[in-house]
Design a protein around this motif. Structure first.
Motif, mmCIF file in Angstrom:
data_model
loop_
_atom_site.group_PDB
_atom_site.id
_atom_site.type_symbol
_atom_site.label_atom_id
_atom_site.label_comp_id
_atom_site.label_asym_id
_atom_site.label_seq_id
_atom_site.Cartn_x
_atom_site.Cartn_y
_atom_site.Cartn_z
ATOM 1 N N TYR A 27 0.846 -1.199 0.000
ATOM 2 C CA TYR A 27 0.000 0.000 0.000
ATOM 3 C C TYR A 27 0.881 1.248 0.000
ATOM 4 C CZ TYR A 27 -3.949 -2.923 1.697
ATOM 5 O OH TYR A 27 -4.934 -3.868 1.839
ATOM 6 N N LEU A 28 0.458 2.268 -0.727
ATOM 7 C CA LEU A 28 1.125 3.567 -0.708
ATOM 8 C C LEU A 28 0.066 4.652 -0.557
ATOM 9 C CD1 LEU A 28 3.375 5.724 -1.352
ATOM 10 C CD2 LEU A 28 2.847 5.318 -3.787
ATOM 11 N N GLY A 29 0.299 5.575 0.353
ATOM 12 C CA GLY A 29 -0.629 6.695 0.502
ATOM 13 C C GLY A 29 -0.206 7.544 1.687
ATOM 14 N N PRO A 30 -0.931 8.644 1.886
ATOM 15 C CA PRO A 30 -0.641 9.475 3.054
ATOM 16 C C PRO A 30 -0.831 8.645 4.323
ATOM 17 C CG PRO A 30 -2.357 10.461 1.658
ATOM 18 C CD PRO A 30 -2.084 9.113 1.111
ATOM 19 N N ASP B 262 -0.962 -8.832 8.094
ATOM 20 C CA ASP B 262 -1.427 -9.288 6.792
ATOM 21 C C ASP B 262 -0.322 -9.328 5.740
ATOM 22 O OD1 ASP B 262 -0.969 -6.628 6.488
ATOM 23 O OD2 ASP B 262 -3.040 -6.058 6.135
ATOM 24 N N ASN B 263 0.939 -9.188 6.167
ATOM 25 C CA ASN B 263 2.076 -9.234 5.231
ATOM 26 C C ASN B 263 1.981 -8.207 4.110
ATOM 27 O OD1 ASN B 263 3.076 -11.429 6.618
ATOM 28 N ND2 ASN B 263 1.875 -12.874 5.382
ATOM 29 N N ILE B 264 1.309 -7.119 4.354
ATOM 30 C CA ILE B 264 1.241 -6.081 3.324
ATOM 31 C C ILE B 264 2.191 -4.957 3.715
ATOM 32 C CG2 ILE B 264 -0.251 -4.330 2.258
ATOM 33 C CD1 ILE B 264 -2.521 -6.284 2.317
ATOM 34 N N LYS B 265 3.122 -4.643 2.812
ATOM 35 C CA LYS B 265 4.059 -3.540 3.077
ATOM 36 C C LYS B 265 3.307 -2.221 2.975
ATOM 37 C CE LYS B 265 8.378 -5.473 1.278
ATOM 38 N NZ LYS B 265 9.088 -5.496 2.555
ATOM 39 N N ARG B 266 3.714 -1.279 3.791
ATOM 40 C CA ARG B 266 3.108 0.060 3.744
ATOM 41 C C ARG B 266 4.178 1.089 3.379
ATOM 42 N NH1 ARG B 266 -0.329 -3.790 6.119
ATOM 43 N NH2 ARG B 266 -2.215 -2.795 6.898
ATOM 44 N N PHE B 267 3.871 1.958 2.429
ATOM 45 C CA PHE B 267 4.774 3.051 2.072
ATOM 46 C C PHE B 267 4.004 4.365 2.158
ATOM 47 C CE2 PHE B 267 6.279 -0.571 -0.528
ATOM 48 C CZ PHE B 267 7.615 -0.622 -0.163
ATOM 49 N N THR B 268 4.727 5.402 2.538
ATOM 50 C CA THR B 268 4.126 6.738 2.451
ATOM 51 C C THR B 268 4.875 7.586 1.418
ATOM 52 O OG1 THR B 268 5.481 7.400 4.330
ATOM 53 C CG2 THR B 268 3.193 6.812 4.819
ATOM 54 N N ASP B 269 6.010 7.067 0.935
ATOM 55 C CA ASP B 269 6.809 7.817 -0.020
ATOM 56 C C ASP B 269 6.765 7.127 -1.392
ATOM 57 O OD1 ASP B 269 9.050 9.935 -0.407
ATOM 58 O OD2 ASP B 269 9.822 8.083 -1.288
ATOM 59 N N TYR B 270 6.387 7.883 -2.409
ATOM 60 C CA TYR B 270 6.208 7.310 -3.758
ATOM 61 C C TYR B 270 7.493 6.655 -4.264
ATOM 62 C CZ TYR B 270 4.875 6.976 -8.673
ATOM 63 O OH TYR B 270 4.606 6.507 -9.936
ATOM 64 N N ASP B 271 8.631 7.373 -4.144
ATOM 65 C CA ASP B 271 9.887 6.832 -4.703
ATOM 66 C C ASP B 271 10.306 5.554 -3.988
ATOM 67 O OD1 ASP B 271 10.011 8.831 -6.581
ATOM 68 O OD2 ASP B 271 11.010 10.211 -5.195
ATOM 69 N N HIS C 4 -2.217 14.997 -5.914
ATOM 70 C CA HIS C 4 -1.750 14.583 -7.251
ATOM 71 C C HIS C 4 -0.222 14.656 -7.325
ATOM 72 C CE1 HIS C 4 -1.801 13.831 -11.506
ATOM 73 N NE2 HIS C 4 -1.184 14.974 -11.760
ATOM 74 N N LYS C 5 0.315 15.751 -6.773
ATOM 75 C CA LYS C 5 1.780 15.946 -6.829
ATOM 76 C C LYS C 5 2.503 14.850 -6.063
ATOM 77 C CE LYS C 5 3.694 19.840 -5.441
ATOM 78 N NZ LYS C 5 3.620 21.236 -4.978
ATOM 79 N N VAL C 6 1.955 14.460 -4.912
ATOM 80 C CA VAL C 6 2.684 13.539 -4.017
ATOM 81 C C VAL C 6 2.378 12.077 -4.343
ATOM 82 C CG1 VAL C 6 3.098 12.934 -1.592
ATOM 83 C CG2 VAL C 6 2.682 15.308 -2.221
ATOM 84 N N TYR C 7 1.111 11.746 -4.694
ATOM 85 C CA TYR C 7 0.735 10.332 -4.875
ATOM 86 C C TYR C 7 0.148 9.999 -6.251
ATOM 87 C CZ TYR C 7 1.569 10.027 0.057
ATOM 88 O OH TYR C 7 2.179 10.067 1.270
ATOM 89 N N GLY C 8 -0.155 11.024 -7.036
ATOM 90 C CA GLY C 8 -0.791 10.753 -8.323
ATOM 91 C C GLY C 8 0.219 10.335 -9.385
ATOM 92 N N VAL C 9 -0.310 9.776 -10.491
ATOM 93 C CA VAL C 9 0.543 9.506 -11.656
ATOM 94 C C VAL C 9 0.578 10.790 -12.472
ATOM 95 C CG1 VAL C 9 0.801 8.141 -13.762
ATOM 96 C CG2 VAL C 9 0.063 7.034 -11.658
#
Ligand code: CP
Length: 313
Positions: A185-188, A198-207, A239-244
């Protein structure tokens, strides 16, 4: 499959998931024929009970049921006695008296389709309930990805956005993990629940998330209607931080990554305009596959059982 209802994907085992996805293959093949109908549900009735708006799920269930030769009734909640205060229980009692075989229900309240399933002999299919589950979306996403990668074992799918409110994230990650894919998962931080068992990695940073090496980036719709507080500064900032963005689309293209989205897309929020024409966008294919998968779901369920009317709603 001896199941009466489809309420979520957590309760389906691998064999049941495979059966539905395998059954969707010949149904999809029908779409290229001049006669797209089969008589599998001739004489059966399907009732669409949508308490929330929908374009894709509603129309594809309707097309799916008609291609199986079922009789379809769309119950217009906003023209019904529900607006006069009739409860869900009374509505289901009325529909039960009409001997409906299948009820496809969408509701803003998590768990309501499950409650209805306990009240009726009809097969109940959850077409999205609150932030709980959207099982046919999960199945059509899995079907779409399996057309690209017949074996999903080890494939990496990054789900981006409003995980907290998303029934799609829950159902899609459940089925993809059941089929052996890796999900992150990626998001704020405000929209990605804290790490669970649940073995799901969490990211807050797009890169950082892109360094994980996803084969698929799955953008979720920002659901303004479910956000009672502000979870990020502005849609532009989101959009700037998480959008394509246009720049990110080039990186996605260079890496051969597939793009998915359940729709409807908030243009300029989850995806820039150019992303909608991206050659590896699977968004239209998701919609097309929704019909075949929903045909397979209707075909697989077995109406009947106790269907006791009890409790209030
Ligand atoms: N993906 C999805 O559930 O879309 P609709 O709200 O248009 O049905």
């Amino acid at each position: 499959m001896a199941r009466k209802d489809l309420l979520d994907l957590v309760s389906l085992d691998r064999e049941e998931i495979d059966l539905i996805l395998d059954q969707a293959v010949p149904f999809k093949e029908l779409f290229t024929r001049s006669v797209k109908k089969v008589p599998a549900l001739k004489g059966k009735s399907v009732l669409m009970l949508f308490y929330e708006p929908s374009t894709r799920t509603h129309s594809s269930f309707e097309v799916a049921a008609k291609r199986l030769s079922a009789d379809v009734t769309s119950f217009d909640v906003f023209q019904s006695s529900i607006v006069k205060g009739e409860s869900v229980r009374e509505t289901i009692e009325t529909l039960q008296a009409m001997r409906t075989d299948y009820i496809v229900v969408r509701h803003g309240r998590s768990g309501l389709p499950g409650m209805i399933a306990g009240m009726t002999k009809a097969s109940v299919i959850n077409a999205g309930d609150g932030s709980h589950a959207h099982p046919t979306q999960g199945l059509l996403d899995a079907f779409t990805l399996k057309e690209i990668y017949p074996d999903l074992t080890g494939k990496k799918v990054l789900i981006v956005g409003d995980i907290l409110h998303s029934r799609v994230a829950r159902s899609t990650s459940t089925v993809l993990k059941r089929l052996g894919a890796q999900v992150a998962y990626l998001g704020p931080g405000s929209l990605v629940p804290k790490a669970g068992p649940d073995n799901i990695k969490r990211f807050t940073d797009y890169d950082e998330a892109m360094k994980w090496g996803p084969e698929v980036v799955y953008l979720l719709r920002v659901q303004m209607e479910r956000q009672d507080v502000q979870y990020f500064p502005s849609l532009r900032e989101y959009h700037k931080v998480y959008g394509v963005t246009t720049e990110r689309l080039k990186q996605i293209d260079d890496r051969g990554i597939y793009l998915m989205h359940p729709g409807p897309v908030n243009r300029g929020v989850e995806l820039c305009d150019a992303a909608l024409d991206y050659s590896r966008s699977l968004i239209n294919r998701q919609v097309e596959n929704g019909i075949a998968v929903r045909m397979a779901v209707l075909y697989s369920l077995k109406p009947g059982g106790e269907g006791k009317i009890e409790g209030g709603a």
